[in-house]
Design an enzyme around this catalytic site. Structure first.
Site, PDB file in Angstrom:
ATOM      1  N   CYS A 109      66.725  30.653  36.323  1.00 37.23           N
ATOM      2  CA  CYS A 109      66.850  29.725  37.570  1.00 37.23           C
ATOM      3  C   CYS A 109      68.198  29.187  37.386  1.00 37.23           C
ATOM      4  O   CYS A 109      68.665  28.484  36.417  1.00 37.23           O
ATOM      5  CB  CYS A 109      65.881  28.566  37.600  1.00 37.23           C
ATOM      6  SG  CYS A 109      66.335  27.129  38.241  1.00 37.23           S
ATOM      7  N   CYS A 450      63.110  37.936  68.930  1.00 35.93           N
ATOM      8  CA  CYS A 450      61.683  38.243  68.457  1.00 35.93           C
ATOM      9  C   CYS A 450      61.291  39.606  68.941  1.00 35.93           C
ATOM     10  O   CYS A 450      61.331  39.894  70.089  1.00 35.93           O
ATOM     11  CB  CYS A 450      60.803  37.230  69.182  1.00 35.93           C
ATOM     12  SG  CYS A 450      59.444  37.725  69.925  1.00 35.93           S
ATOM     13  N   CYS A 453      58.276  40.236  71.218  1.00 34.17           N
ATOM     14  CA  CYS A 453      58.262  39.678  72.511  1.00 34.17           C
ATOM     15  C   CYS A 453      58.443  40.702  73.805  1.00 34.17           C
ATOM     16  O   CYS A 453      58.072  40.500  74.681  1.00 34.17           O
ATOM     17  CB  CYS A 453      59.422  38.665  72.754  1.00 34.17           C
ATOM     18  SG  CYS A 453      59.238  37.072  71.984  1.00 34.17           S
TER      19      CYS A 453
END
Ligand SMILES: *[C@@H]1O[C@H](CO)[C@@H](O)[C@H](O)[C@H]1NC(C)=O
Ligand SMILES: *[C@@H]1O[C@H](CO)[C@@H](O)[C@H](O)[C@H]1NC(C)=O
Length: 538
Positions: A109, A450, A453
């Site tokens: 990390c 989207c 959609c």
């Protein structure tokens, strides 16, 4: 530790943390033989490879850059002051010590790698100061069970254990800030200054601090002072009983005991506290005064700005030159609203800093100066829509304080809906076309990005044709990512809502997964319910 109530702020906080970690602001103390491990006893399992291995390399190199190699050498010695915990020792270490500050890290990390040398340096400084706190670290990847048993679940994590119970870490991430916070929370919240030499030495190292002047270090006023010193997370508190030292540390006016004042490096250098000595009032005073009149936001101070609990914040975004010109008038305005709001200036070209805010207003592409405000109490945002003059900014602030400003909702420009079967609704026309429309409304909430959609959009168009001619039914759609309205309830995309003519505040959700026929039947059913309800009323 942050106050990320606006969603896009939440997104930028990790980035800011990382940047914070990347920026070294360390003063190194070499006054100590770090090889002397003292009382750090058999618990220690120093893994020298770990200490000098790959993980600490990038950060150590960073410290070295621009300085001599000496720091790196001191650093690797300093790292040994940190106790390395493992599966056998983690629980015991926090149970057997009054104060343990634990760093949970993972070798892979980057944030951990940046933090570790600072943590090690803080350990070194704390030890030099005679602090009772034990600094320890655990490889939470390798000893995941032990780490989660001491509440370490992400990397890097800092936690303070007091007699075995954890407290969240709420300080900064430079070694100095770690030292400051840790001392505050482990029984040494105030530094005593007892000689002119002490005072001068202190001034060499600090430009921001809070000073208390007391006859005696006892009694209720002093108690509240110490309590606020421990509760605060980032200002160094100092105390003295001698007026001649107060003169060095706070060289304006003639402080009378008990006295409390804040010293900063910015304009408005000295601010004295004139309230009653209660820790709440002292903390409130610090919160309102610890920032300059106008804070110029940088990568370094942004986390502090976000975490400020000052309720109302006014932001000015602009090109550097324009901001420079605005700074003086802004400071004058800031003086008038000092305890009520905080002023922040942001260079509009610093995209990481400016864009997340501007996006909330749909102004991410603006190149002009923008003035906005956030009220963290009501979670509202405001935009100054008139010309940017100091007079208009002042009026804007007055409106905010008096509560006469209307909150801002994002809206596209009002489209021409002539001759369309499906109306396009925007934030500004939501009232007119949906809520105040006497007809039933079927509203499709969508966004341009989207994919799913599209099918719903096609369905809505077909339904609009199918129901054409019914004057009590209207079809509409809204791009809910760029339009806002307090009563628009679109949480995911696509959303289909049926707004009954007689009860616009309770739209009915239609499943976007239904086929065309089922949708038509659903709409018919809702229309029927409407008609029946209307008949009942008659
Ligand atoms: C921790 O426990 C010891 C022993 O019970 C006690 O004396 C001490 O005051 C405790 N420390 C804190 C900060 O509560
Ligand atoms: C309006 O709609 C009708 C029927 O859909 C169409 O024939 C006509 O061309 C449209 N007019 C304009 C100006 O778009």
């Amino acid at each position: 530790m942050y106050n990320p109530k606006f969603s896009s702020r939440t997104l930028i906080v990790p980035a800011i943390l990382l940047l914070l970690l990347l920026t070294a602001a360390a003063v190194f103390s070499e006054n100590e033989d770090a090889d002397d491990l003292g009382e750090i006893d058999e618990l220690i399992a120093i893994d020298d490879e770990q200490e000098n291995g790959e993980n600490s390399q990038p950060a150590a190199a960073h410290f070295e850059s621009g300085e001599s190699g000496k720091k790196t050498e001191v650093l690797s010695r300093a790292q040994r002051v940190v106790l390395e915990l493992n599966g056998d020792t983690a629980k015991r270490a926090i149970e057997e010590n009054e104060y343990v500050l634990v760093l949970g890290y993972a070798p892979w990390c980057g944030g951990s790698a940046e933090l570790m040398p600072r943590f090690a340096e803080a350990a070194n400084v704390l030890k030099g100061l005679g602090s009772r706190v034990l600094l320890a670290k655990i490889d939470g990847d390798r000893y995941s069970k032990a780490a989660s048993s001491i509440e370490i679940r992400g990397f890097p994590t800092l936690l303070l254990f007091v007699n075995g119970s954890s407290r969240p870490y709420t300080g900064g991430f430079s070694s100095e800030e770690i030292v400051l916070w840790t001392r505050k929370k482990t029984g040494a919240p105030v530094v005593g200054i007892s000689s002119v030499a002490d005072a001068k030495e202190f001034l060499k190292q600090h430009s921001t601090y809070a000073v208390g002047l007391f006859d005696k270090f006892e009694g209720p006023d002093y108690g509240e002072f110490v309590k606020s010193a421990a509760a605060d997370n980032e200002v160094q508190f100092i105390e003295t009983s001698r007026a001649e030292l107060a003169k060095v540390l706070y060289p304006v006016g003639t402080p009378t005991k008990p006295f409390f004042g804040l010293v900063k490096s910015e304009p408005e250098h000295y601010t004295s506290f004139d309230g009653k000595f209660s820790s709440d009032e002292i903390l409130h005073f610090l919160e309102n005064n610890r920032f300059p009149l106008v804070t110029v936001m940088t990568e370094l101070n942004s986390a502090k700005v976000y975490s400020s609990t000052n309720r109302q914040q006014v932001y000015v975004f602009g090109e550097d030159d324009d901001l420079q010109k605005l700074l003086k008038p802004l400071q004058e305005i800031a003086k008038k609203f000092k305890s009520q709001m905080m002023f922040v200036a942001v260079d509009i070209r610093e995209e990481n800093l400016a864009k997340p805010f501007l996006t909330l207003f749909g102004l991410e592409d603006s190149e002009d100066t923008v003035v906005v405000s956030f009220d963290y109490n009501s979670n509202s945002k405001y935009l100054l829509e008139s010309d940017i003059t100091s007079r208009n900014i002042e009026e804007f602030c007055t409106g905010l304080v008096q509560g006469t400003m209307e909150p801002y909702y994002k809206s596209q420009t009002i489209p021409d809906n002539k001759n369309v079967s499906v109306l396009t609704v925007v934030g500004k026309t939501f009232d007119e076309l949906v809520l105040n429309n006497p007809a039933n409304v079927v509203l499709e909430g969508h966004t341009p990005w989207c994919i799913t959609c599209e099918a719903t959009t096609k369905h809505v168009e077909k339904l609009a044709k199918h129901f054409k001619g019914l004057d009590n039914l209207v079809f509409a759609r809204i791009d809910a990512s760029t339009n806002e309205h307090p009563k628009l309830q679109v949480e995911d995309y696509p959303t289909l809502l049926f707004y009954p003519a007689n009860d616009k505040s309770n739209p009915i959700k239609l499943s976007t997964k239904s086929n065309l026929k089922d949708l038509a039947a659903l709409i018919n059913k809702n229309l029927k319910t409407q008609e029946d309800a209307t008949k009942d009323e008659l």
